[in-house]
Design a protein around this motif. Structure first.
Motif, PDB file in Angstrom:
ATOM      1  N   TYR A  83      52.447  41.139  42.191  1.00 44.38           N
ATOM      2  CA  TYR A  83      51.449  41.229  41.127  1.00 44.38           C
ATOM      3  C   TYR A  83      51.958  40.433  39.922  1.00 44.38           C
ATOM      4  O   TYR A  83      53.107  40.591  39.507  1.00 44.38           O
ATOM      5  CB  TYR A  83      51.230  42.678  40.681  1.00 44.38           C
ATOM      6  N   LYS A  86      48.322  36.216  37.134  1.00 46.52           N
ATOM      7  CA  LYS A  86      47.314  35.452  37.867  1.00 46.52           C
ATOM      8  C   LYS A  86      46.645  36.258  38.968  1.00 46.52           C
ATOM      9  O   LYS A  86      45.737  35.762  39.629  1.00 46.52           O
ATOM     10  CB  LYS A  86      47.962  34.201  38.460  1.00 46.52           C
ATOM     11  N   GLY A  87      47.108  37.495  39.177  1.00 43.35           N
ATOM     12  CA  GLY A  87      46.465  38.322  40.183  1.00 43.35           C
ATOM     13  C   GLY A  87      47.444  38.935  41.164  1.00 43.35           C
ATOM     14  O   GLY A  87      48.602  39.199  40.849  1.00 43.35           O
ATOM     15  N   HIS A  88      46.978  39.128  42.381  1.00 44.63           N
ATOM     16  CA  HIS A  88      47.704  39.849  43.425  1.00 44.63           C
ATOM     17  C   HIS A  88      47.734  38.983  44.671  1.00 44.63           C
ATOM     18  O   HIS A  88      46.687  38.527  45.150  1.00 44.63           O
ATOM     19  CB  HIS A  88      46.974  41.178  43.691  1.00 44.63           C
ATOM     20  N   HIS A  89      48.929  38.727  45.211  1.00 49.28           N
ATOM     21  CA  HIS A  89      49.016  37.987  46.463  1.00 49.28           C
ATOM     22  C   HIS A  89      50.134  38.553  47.324  1.00 49.28           C
ATOM     23  O   HIS A  89      51.024  39.249  46.828  1.00 49.28           O
ATOM     24  CB  HIS A  89      49.208  36.485  46.232  1.00 49.28           C
ATOM     25  N   SER A 102      45.642  35.494  49.082  1.00 53.08           N
ATOM     26  CA  SER A 102      45.295  35.708  47.680  1.00 53.08           C
ATOM     27  C   SER A 102      44.156  36.721  47.605  1.00 53.08           C
ATOM     28  O   SER A 102      43.057  36.470  48.125  1.00 53.08           O
ATOM     29  CB  SER A 102      44.850  34.396  47.018  1.00 53.08           C
ATOM     30  N   HIS A 103      44.427  37.877  46.989  1.00 48.36           N
ATOM     31  CA  HIS A 103      43.378  38.885  46.834  1.00 48.36           C
ATOM     32  C   HIS A 103      42.282  38.392  45.896  1.00 48.36           C
ATOM     33  O   HIS A 103      41.100  38.684  46.104  1.00 48.36           O
ATOM     34  CB  HIS A 103      43.988  40.184  46.289  1.00 48.36           C
ATOM     35  N   LYS A 104      42.652  37.635  44.872  1.00 50.44           N
ATOM     36  CA  LYS A 104      41.677  37.146  43.904  1.00 50.44           C
ATOM     37  C   LYS A 104      40.712  36.157  44.539  1.00 50.44           C
ATOM     38  O   LYS A 104      39.493  36.235  44.331  1.00 50.44           O
ATOM     39  CB  LYS A 104      42.401  36.494  42.723  1.00 50.44           C
ATOM     40  N   GLU A 105      41.258  35.226  45.322  1.00 49.73           N
ATOM     41  CA  GLU A 105      40.429  34.191  45.939  1.00 49.73           C
ATOM     42  C   GLU A 105      39.878  34.608  47.299  1.00 49.73           C
ATOM     43  O   GLU A 105      38.977  33.959  47.828  1.00 49.73           O
ATOM     44  CB  GLU A 105      41.244  32.903  46.098  1.00 49.73           C
ATOM     45  N   ASN A 106      40.432  35.670  47.876  1.00 52.12           N
ATOM     46  CA  ASN A 106      40.073  36.120  49.228  1.00 52.12           C
ATOM     47  C   ASN A 106      40.202  34.977  50.239  1.00 52.12           C
ATOM     48  O   ASN A 106      39.317  34.739  51.066  1.00 52.12           O
ATOM     49  CB  ASN A 106      38.662  36.711  49.276  1.00 52.12           C
TER      50      ASN A 106
END
Length: 248
Positions: A83, A86-89, A102-106
């Protein structure tokens, strides 16, 4: 992994310090002991909190904070859950491929990888410049690598960080400073380390703290297998060689 046998109790280490040595015996024994313990683990879980200094386009130093949850099993299984701002990966490595999601970009990437964690980290970093948190400390050649890359390695004594007793080791070269704190207990696991870029006027730093160690837990193999979430899109990334081959 490289094995070591230590016959000298750690309580006696300060008394064998050689003030003339560039790589003093205290530091070498502590580093070898830490590497030995890490190398004999069959599995582990830990949390890693990192701070990374970077310069923005205006030349200002900005510190980025990241939290990583890491699980490793045997020589060929690893997950990293990160985390940051920039988000969660996440990364999954199962001995044959590394998957990044990438959870944000799926979206996700699948990269063929060598059959061990260390060789996979080497290959993926070399070919895709992907960095893995605290990977350097898990190399069985850690002590030799530090001796090769630093001019001086010294023992700075005992310290207490957040009520945790630790041994403090420092390494210096013309361009880099490394400080490493190893837990002062039966396991001598890494607790914290800091890298300072001495070539940058701002002395940019990378700092990592290990928390919540679990040693030899029973980790289900299923957690190392990536299953794309609903609607996730597979994408491709270029290797360093592919980028270099592109026309300007």
């Amino acid at each position: 992994m490289k094995k070591y046998t230590l016959f000298l109790p750690l309580l006696l280490l300060p008394f064998i310090l050689s003030s003339q040595a560039k790589y003093d015996s205290v530091s070498v024994l502590l580093l070898d002991r830490m590497s030995n313990v890490l190398g004999e683990l069959t599995s582990c879980n830990f949390t890693l909190r990192t701070m990374v200094d970077e310069q923005d386009v205006n030349g200002s130093t900005i510190t980025h904070f990241r939290n990583h949850s890491v699980s490793m099993a045997g020589p060929d299984k690893m997950t990293v859950d990160t985390y940051n701002e920039k988000g969660h990966h996440q990364y999954w490595y199962d001995g044959t491929v590394l998957n990044y999601y990438s959870h944000k970009e799926n979206n996700f990437v699948t990269i063929p990888a060598p059959p061990t964690i260390i060789s996979a980290i080497d290959s993926i970093h070399k070919n895709y410049e992907i960095e893995f948190p605290a990977a350097d400390l898990f190399y069985p050649s850690l002590t030799d690598d530090l001796i090769e890359n630093f001019d001086v390695i010294s023992y700075a004594g005992r310290a207490v960080i957040n009520e945790k007793p630790v041994f403090h080791i420092m390494a210096q070269s013309a361009y880099m400073e490394l400080q490493l704190w190893i837990s002062d207990d039966s396991y001598n696991l890494p607790y914290k380390y800091m890298i300072i870029d001495k070539e940058s006027p701002e002395r940019l730093r990378y700092e990592a703290t290990f928390l919540k160690w679990e040693l030899n837990p029973d980790i289900p193999e299923s957690i190392f297998r990536f299953i794309p979430p609903p609607g996730a899109k597979e994408i491709k990334i270029l290797s360093v060689n592919d980028i270099q081959k592109q026309p300007e």
